[in-house]
Motif scaffolding. Structure first.
Motif, PDB file in Angstrom:
ATOM      1  N   ASN A  53     -53.117 -29.057 -91.810  1.00 44.18           N
ATOM      2  CA  ASN A  53     -53.283 -30.512 -91.789  1.00 44.18           C
ATOM      3  C   ASN A  53     -54.072 -30.951 -90.562  1.00 44.18           C
ATOM      4  OD1 ASN A  53     -51.707 -30.878 -94.098  1.00 44.18           O
ATOM      5  ND2 ASN A  53     -49.827 -30.980 -92.915  1.00 44.18           N
ATOM      6  N   ALA A  54     -54.889 -31.982 -90.740  1.00 43.13           N
ATOM      7  CA  ALA A  54     -55.608 -32.600 -89.623  1.00 43.13           C
ATOM      8  C   ALA A  54     -55.118 -34.035 -89.483  1.00 43.13           C
ATOM      9  CB  ALA A  54     -57.113 -32.576 -89.861  1.00 43.13           C
ATOM     10  N   TYR A  55     -54.609 -34.354 -88.305  1.00 44.76           N
ATOM     11  CA  TYR A  55     -54.104 -35.691 -87.990  1.00 44.76           C
ATOM     12  C   TYR A  55     -55.065 -36.350 -87.008  1.00 44.76           C
ATOM     13  CZ  TYR A  55     -49.747 -33.699 -89.789  1.00 44.76           C
ATOM     14  OH  TYR A  55     -48.798 -33.092 -90.565  1.00 44.76           O
ATOM     15  N   LYS A  56     -55.673 -37.463 -87.402  1.00 49.52           N
ATOM     16  CA  LYS A  56     -56.624 -38.142 -86.519  1.00 49.52           C
ATOM     17  C   LYS A  56     -55.871 -38.906 -85.438  1.00 49.52           C
ATOM     18  CE  LYS A  56     -59.804 -41.758 -87.158  1.00 49.52           C
ATOM     19  NZ  LYS A  56     -60.849 -42.312 -88.007  1.00 49.52           N
ATOM     20  N   MET A  57     -56.145 -38.548 -84.182  1.00 50.26           N
ATOM     21  CA  MET A  57     -55.503 -39.175 -83.038  1.00 50.26           C
ATOM     22  C   MET A  57     -56.368 -40.289 -82.461  1.00 50.26           C
ATOM     23  SD  MET A  57     -54.156 -37.334 -79.545  1.00 50.26           S
ATOM     24  CE  MET A  57     -52.770 -36.488 -80.301  1.00 50.26           C
ATOM     25  N   PHE A  58     -57.651 -40.030 -82.297  1.00 50.13           N
ATOM     26  CA  PHE A  58     -58.592 -41.015 -81.762  1.00 50.13           C
ATOM     27  C   PHE A  58     -59.764 -41.171 -82.724  1.00 50.13           C
ATOM     28  CE2 PHE A  58     -56.652 -39.318 -77.913  1.00 50.13           C
ATOM     29  CZ  PHE A  58     -56.458 -40.443 -77.132  1.00 50.13           C
ATOM     30  N   SER A  59     -60.223 -42.403 -82.906  1.00 49.68           N
ATOM     31  CA  SER A  59     -61.475 -42.668 -83.608  1.00 49.68           C
ATOM     32  C   SER A  59     -62.579 -42.648 -82.571  1.00 49.68           C
ATOM     33  CB  SER A  59     -61.444 -44.049 -84.262  1.00 49.68           C
ATOM     34  OG  SER A  59     -60.458 -44.108 -85.256  1.00 49.68           O
ATOM     35  N   LEU A  73     -57.521 -45.007 -79.682  1.00 44.63           N
ATOM     36  CA  LEU A  73     -56.307 -44.375 -80.190  1.00 44.63           C
ATOM     37  C   LEU A  73     -55.917 -45.047 -81.502  1.00 44.63           C
ATOM     38  CD1 LEU A  73     -54.026 -42.341 -79.458  1.00 44.63           C
ATOM     39  CD2 LEU A  73     -52.838 -44.264 -78.385  1.00 44.63           C
ATOM     40  N   THR A  74     -55.579 -44.251 -82.512  1.00 46.33           N
ATOM     41  CA  THR A  74     -55.136 -44.834 -83.776  1.00 46.33           C
ATOM     42  C   THR A  74     -53.742 -45.423 -83.587  1.00 46.33           C
ATOM     43  OG1 THR A  74     -54.169 -42.779 -84.602  1.00 46.33           O
ATOM     44  CG2 THR A  74     -56.495 -43.188 -85.142  1.00 46.33           C
ATOM     45  N   ASP A  75     -53.430 -46.442 -84.361  1.00 42.85           N
ATOM     46  CA  ASP A  75     -52.142 -47.129 -84.226  1.00 42.85           C
ATOM     47  C   ASP A  75     -50.961 -46.186 -84.411  1.00 42.85           C
ATOM     48  OD1 ASP A  75     -53.346 -49.562 -83.696  1.00 42.85           O
ATOM     49  OD2 ASP A  75     -53.237 -50.259 -85.773  1.00 42.85           O
ATOM     50  N   GLU A  76     -51.107 -45.205 -85.316  1.00 42.37           N
ATOM     51  CA  GLU A  76     -50.007 -44.276 -85.598  1.00 42.37           C
ATOM     52  C   GLU A  76     -49.606 -43.450 -84.385  1.00 42.37           C
ATOM     53  OE1 GLU A  76     -52.271 -45.214 -89.251  1.00 42.37           O
ATOM     54  OE2 GLU A  76     -52.875 -44.337 -87.342  1.00 42.37           O
ATOM     55  N   TRP A  77     -50.539 -43.230 -83.455  1.00 41.51           N
ATOM     56  CA  TRP A  77     -50.264 -42.387 -82.292  1.00 41.51           C
ATOM     57  C   TRP A  77     -49.791 -43.173 -81.073  1.00 41.51           C
ATOM     58  CZ3 TRP A  77     -49.744 -37.234 -82.082  1.00 41.51           C
ATOM     59  CH2 TRP A  77     -50.177 -36.506 -83.188  1.00 41.51           C
ATOM     60  N   LYS A  78     -49.820 -44.487 -81.121  1.00 41.61           N
ATOM     61  CA  LYS A  78     -49.403 -45.276 -79.955  1.00 41.61           C
ATOM     62  C   LYS A  78     -47.962 -44.989 -79.536  1.00 41.61           C
ATOM     63  CE  LYS A  78     -52.924 -48.779 -80.389  1.00 41.61           C
ATOM     64  NZ  LYS A  78     -53.268 -50.169 -80.689  1.00 41.61           N
ATOM     65  N   PRO A  79     -47.007 -44.910 -80.463  1.00 43.69           N
ATOM     66  CA  PRO A  79     -45.629 -44.600 -80.043  1.00 43.69           C
ATOM     67  C   PRO A  79     -45.509 -43.246 -79.341  1.00 43.69           C
ATOM     68  CG  PRO A  79     -45.645 -45.419 -82.302  1.00 43.69           C
ATOM     69  CD  PRO A  79     -47.084 -45.194 -81.901  1.00 43.69           C
ATOM     70  N   ILE A 135     -46.260 -40.566 -89.871  1.00 49.88           N
ATOM     71  CA  ILE A 135     -47.683 -40.282 -89.721  1.00 49.88           C
ATOM     72  C   ILE A 135     -48.065 -39.279 -90.800  1.00 49.88           C
ATOM     73  CG2 ILE A 135     -47.319 -38.487 -87.985  1.00 49.88           C
ATOM     74  CD1 ILE A 135     -49.920 -39.477 -86.646  1.00 49.88           C
ATOM     75  N   THR A 136     -49.209 -39.501 -91.402  1.00 45.31           N
ATOM     76  CA  THR A 136     -49.641 -38.600 -92.461  1.00 45.31           C
ATOM     77  C   THR A 136     -50.950 -37.934 -92.061  1.00 45.31           C
ATOM     78  OG1 THR A 136     -50.792 -40.396 -93.594  1.00 45.31           O
ATOM     79  CG2 THR A 136     -48.545 -39.934 -94.307  1.00 45.31           C
ATOM     80  N   ALA A 137     -51.149 -36.759 -92.609  1.00 45.78           N
ATOM     81  CA  ALA A 137     -52.385 -36.033 -92.339  1.00 45.78           C
ATOM     82  C   ALA A 137     -53.547 -36.768 -92.994  1.00 45.78           C
ATOM     83  CB  ALA A 137     -52.284 -34.611 -92.881  1.00 45.78           C
ATOM     84  N   GLY A 138     -54.636 -36.874 -92.263  1.00 44.92           N
ATOM     85  CA  GLY A 138     -55.832 -37.506 -92.810  1.00 44.92           C
ATOM     86  C   GLY A 138     -56.607 -36.570 -93.714  1.00 44.92           C
ATOM     87  N   ALA A 139     -56.378 -35.277 -93.553  1.00 45.24           N
ATOM     88  CA  ALA A 139     -57.074 -34.286 -94.370  1.00 45.24           C
ATOM     89  C   ALA A 139     -56.271 -32.994 -94.370  1.00 45.24           C
ATOM     90  CB  ALA A 139     -58.467 -34.029 -93.802  1.00 45.24           C
ATOM     91  N   THR A 140     -56.431 -32.225 -95.431  1.00 43.00           N
ATOM     92  CA  THR A 140     -55.816 -30.906 -95.511  1.00 43.00           C
ATOM     93  C   THR A 140     -56.879 -29.894 -95.919  1.00 43.00           C
ATOM     94  OG1 THR A 140     -55.162 -31.204 -97.819  1.00 43.00           O
ATOM     95  CG2 THR A 140     -53.536 -31.818 -96.147  1.00 43.00           C
ATOM     96  N   ALA A 141     -56.641 -28.660 -95.555  1.00 43.78           N
ATOM     97  CA  ALA A 141     -57.536 -27.567 -95.931  1.00 43.78           C
ATOM     98  C   ALA A 141     -56.695 -26.307 -96.072  1.00 43.78           C
ATOM     99  CB  ALA A 141     -58.619 -27.368 -94.876  1.00 43.78           C
ATOM    100  N   LYS A 142     -57.209 -25.340 -96.777  1.00 40.15           N
ATOM    101  CA  LYS A 142     -56.547 -24.043 -96.919  1.00 40.15           C
ATOM    102  C   LYS A 142     -57.245 -23.029 -96.029  1.00 40.15           C
ATOM    103  CE  LYS A 142     -53.704 -23.888-100.691  1.00 40.15           C
ATOM    104  NZ  LYS A 142     -52.310 -23.753-100.472  1.00 40.15           N
ATOM    105  N   VAL A 143     -56.434 -22.216 -95.363  1.00 37.09           N
ATOM    106  CA  VAL A 143     -56.975 -21.107 -94.590  1.00 37.09           C
ATOM    107  C   VAL A 143     -57.425 -20.055 -95.600  1.00 37.09           C
ATOM    108  CG1 VAL A 143     -56.462 -19.335 -92.871  1.00 37.09           C
ATOM    109  CG2 VAL A 143     -55.429 -21.606 -92.661  1.00 37.09           C
ATOM    110  N   TYR A 164     -58.763 -34.791 -83.357  1.00 36.19           N
ATOM    111  CA  TYR A 164     -57.784 -34.422 -84.376  1.00 36.19           C
ATOM    112  C   TYR A 164     -56.795 -33.411 -83.826  1.00 36.19           C
ATOM    113  CZ  TYR A 164     -60.621 -36.725 -87.870  1.00 36.19           C
ATOM    114  OH  TYR A 164     -61.298 -37.674 -88.594  1.00 36.19           O
ATOM    115  N   VAL A 165     -55.572 -33.518 -84.285  1.00 35.40           N
ATOM    116  CA  VAL A 165     -54.565 -32.499 -84.048  1.00 35.40           C
ATOM    117  C   VAL A 165     -54.483 -31.720 -85.352  1.00 35.40           C
ATOM    118  CG1 VAL A 165     -52.130 -32.034 -83.628  1.00 35.40           C
ATOM    119  CG2 VAL A 165     -53.266 -33.895 -82.412  1.00 35.40           C
ATOM    120  N   VAL A 166     -54.652 -30.414 -85.277  1.00 33.25           N
ATOM    121  CA  VAL A 166     -54.615 -29.555 -86.454  1.00 33.25           C
ATOM    122  C   VAL A 166     -53.334 -28.746 -86.412  1.00 33.25           C
ATOM    123  CG1 VAL A 166     -55.789 -27.671 -87.654  1.00 33.25           C
ATOM    124  CG2 VAL A 166     -57.124 -29.478 -86.555  1.00 33.25           C
ATOM    125  N   ALA A 167     -52.614 -28.738 -87.530  1.00 30.68           N
ATOM    126  CA  ALA A 167     -51.318 -28.071 -87.547  1.00 30.68           C
ATOM    127  C   ALA A 167     -51.054 -27.401 -88.884  1.00 30.68           C
ATOM    128  CB  ALA A 167     -50.207 -29.076 -87.272  1.00 30.68           C
TER     129      ALA A 167
END
Length: 172
Positions: A53-59, A73-79, A135-143, A164-167
């Motif tokens: 998963n890729a989570y967008k932290m900053f635009s 910073l995206t609103d979801e990451w402010k907390p 918070i939801t992933a903005g994108a997903t990919a398969k390894v 992005y934070v990738v997890a």
């Protein structure tokens, strides 16, 4: 513009390092559409076939002349950044008005300290995957299931510019 985009994506690559995945290619971008590609890799076979998963932290916004980038910073990451225990950003001077600037300064300051960046990425990844944080992933990919040159790859396409934070869900 290409030099600036390389700097933007180098920053994204720095934040994308987590759970044994390392950003390798973030160079393809469509300047007109703002779509970017982020590729992460690992040599660890246990990630083969896993969803990432890729989570967008900053635009990121590129200036009209292509010479400057600003990050928001995206609103979801402010907390996350308002809680010093969660993020590691310390000090009681983080407010609604300055959280974006403080968070960017903190994260960009980690790029030359691999162990601090890895610790931060782990905290951010764990926080993003906690359902209570909504918070939801903005994108997903398969390894990839098969290694190419000893690396297993996951590629995200159509991303907006940013950090992005990738997890790997459930990875410890």
């Amino acid at each position: 513009m290409k030099s600036l985009m390389k700097k933007v994506f180098a920053a994204a690559a720095a934040i994308a390092t987590v759970f044994g995945l390392a950003a390798t290619t973030v160079a393809t971008a469509n300047a007109a559409g703002g779509n970017a590609t982020l590729t992460v890799s690992t040599t660890d076979a246990k990630f083969a076939g896993k969803t990432v998963n890729a989570y967008k932290m900053f635009s990121a916004t590129v200036s009209g002349d292509g010479k400057a980038v600003s990050y928001t910073l995206t609103d979801e990451w402010k907390p996350f950044f308002k809680d010093s225990t969660a993020s590691g950003l310390t000090g009681n001077d983080v407010t609604d008005a300055n959280v974006s600037d403080k968070a960017y300064d903190y994260v960009s300051g980690l790029k030359n300290n691999a162990s601090a960046l890895a610790a931060f990425a782990t905290k951010a990844s764990n926080w993003a995957q906690t359902k209570a944080n909504n918070i939801t992933a903005g994108a997903t990919a398969k390894v990839s299931a098969a290694a190419t040159d000893g690396k297993y790859l996951a590629t995200f396409t159509g991303l907006d510019y940013g950090y992005y934070v990738v997890a790997v869900p459930g990875a410890t």
